[in-house]
Design a protein around this motif. Structure first.
Motif, mmCIF file in Angstrom:
data_model
loop_
_atom_site.group_PDB
_atom_site.id
_atom_site.type_symbol
_atom_site.label_atom_id
_atom_site.label_comp_id
_atom_site.label_asym_id
_atom_site.label_seq_id
_atom_site.Cartn_x
_atom_site.Cartn_y
_atom_site.Cartn_z
ATOM 1 N N LYS A 3 0.844 -1.194 0.000
ATOM 2 C CA LYS A 3 0.000 0.000 0.000
ATOM 3 C C LYS A 3 0.883 1.249 0.000
ATOM 4 O O LYS A 3 1.829 1.351 0.783
ATOM 5 C CB LYS A 3 -0.888 -0.003 1.242
ATOM 6 C CG LYS A 3 -1.799 1.182 1.328
ATOM 7 C CD LYS A 3 -2.611 1.148 2.607
ATOM 8 C CE LYS A 3 -3.376 2.444 2.760
ATOM 9 N NZ LYS A 3 -4.010 2.553 4.058
ATOM 10 N N LYS A 4 0.582 2.202 -0.870
ATOM 11 C CA LYS A 4 1.356 3.435 -0.933
ATOM 12 C C LYS A 4 0.913 4.392 0.157
ATOM 13 O O LYS A 4 -0.268 4.545 0.415
ATOM 14 C CB LYS A 4 1.206 4.088 -2.302
ATOM 15 C CG LYS A 4 1.825 3.282 -3.399
ATOM 16 C CD LYS A 4 1.885 4.060 -4.674
ATOM 17 C CE LYS A 4 2.574 3.204 -5.716
ATOM 18 N NZ LYS A 4 3.142 4.000 -6.785
ATOM 19 N N GLU A 5 1.900 5.020 0.800
ATOM 20 C CA GLU A 5 1.648 6.003 1.848
ATOM 21 C C GLU A 5 2.435 7.261 1.540
ATOM 22 O O GLU A 5 3.522 7.190 0.983
ATOM 23 C CB GLU A 5 2.151 5.492 3.197
ATOM 24 C CG GLU A 5 1.464 4.282 3.729
ATOM 25 C CD GLU A 5 2.083 3.850 5.062
ATOM 26 O OE1 GLU A 5 2.569 4.722 5.815
ATOM 27 O OE2 GLU A 5 2.088 2.661 5.336
ATOM 28 N N LEU A 6 1.891 8.404 1.928
ATOM 29 C CA LEU A 6 2.650 9.638 1.815
ATOM 30 C C LEU A 6 3.775 9.625 2.841
ATOM 31 O O LEU A 6 3.587 9.173 3.973
ATOM 32 C CB LEU A 6 1.757 10.851 2.059
ATOM 33 C CG LEU A 6 0.741 11.173 0.977
ATOM 34 C CD1 LEU A 6 -0.109 12.369 1.397
ATOM 35 C CD2 LEU A 6 1.436 11.469 -0.339
ATOM 36 N N LYS A 7 4.946 10.102 2.445
ATOM 37 C CA LYS A 7 6.110 10.168 3.321
ATOM 38 C C LYS A 7 6.710 11.560 3.241
ATOM 39 O O LYS A 7 6.496 12.296 2.285
ATOM 40 C CB LYS A 7 7.187 9.157 2.872
ATOM 41 C CG LYS A 7 6.745 7.718 2.871
ATOM 42 C CD LYS A 7 6.778 7.153 4.242
ATOM 43 C CE LYS A 7 6.476 5.661 4.189
ATOM 44 N NZ LYS A 7 6.487 5.051 5.470
#
Length: 71
Positions: A3-7
């Motif tokens: 799952k892509k997450e903002l970093k």
């Protein structure tokens, strides 16, 4: 697939600054790691510090207080 997450990604002008950030974050227990600069970003040394959004304030506060600025 992961799952892509903002970093939060912080770039540096020099490798010395990047390694200093890594050392300080370990000392102050700010989670994150050095990564190659993403291709979408241009930066001086090619290294960046990546951390979660929850750690953004701590990491950014540290960089403003301790890293030398380049004129």
């Amino acid at each position: 697939m992961r799952k892509k997450e903002l970093k939060t990604v912080i770039t540096f002008e020099t490798t010395t600054q990047a390694i200093g950030m890594e050392s300080a974050c370990k000392e102050y227990q700010i989670e994150g790691r050095l990564i190659p600069v993403p291709k979408e970003i241009t930066a001086g040394c090619g290294m960046a510090w990546m951390t979660s959004l929850e750690n953004e304030e701590s990491a950014v506060s540290y960089t403003h207080l301790t890293l030398p600025t380049i004129a």
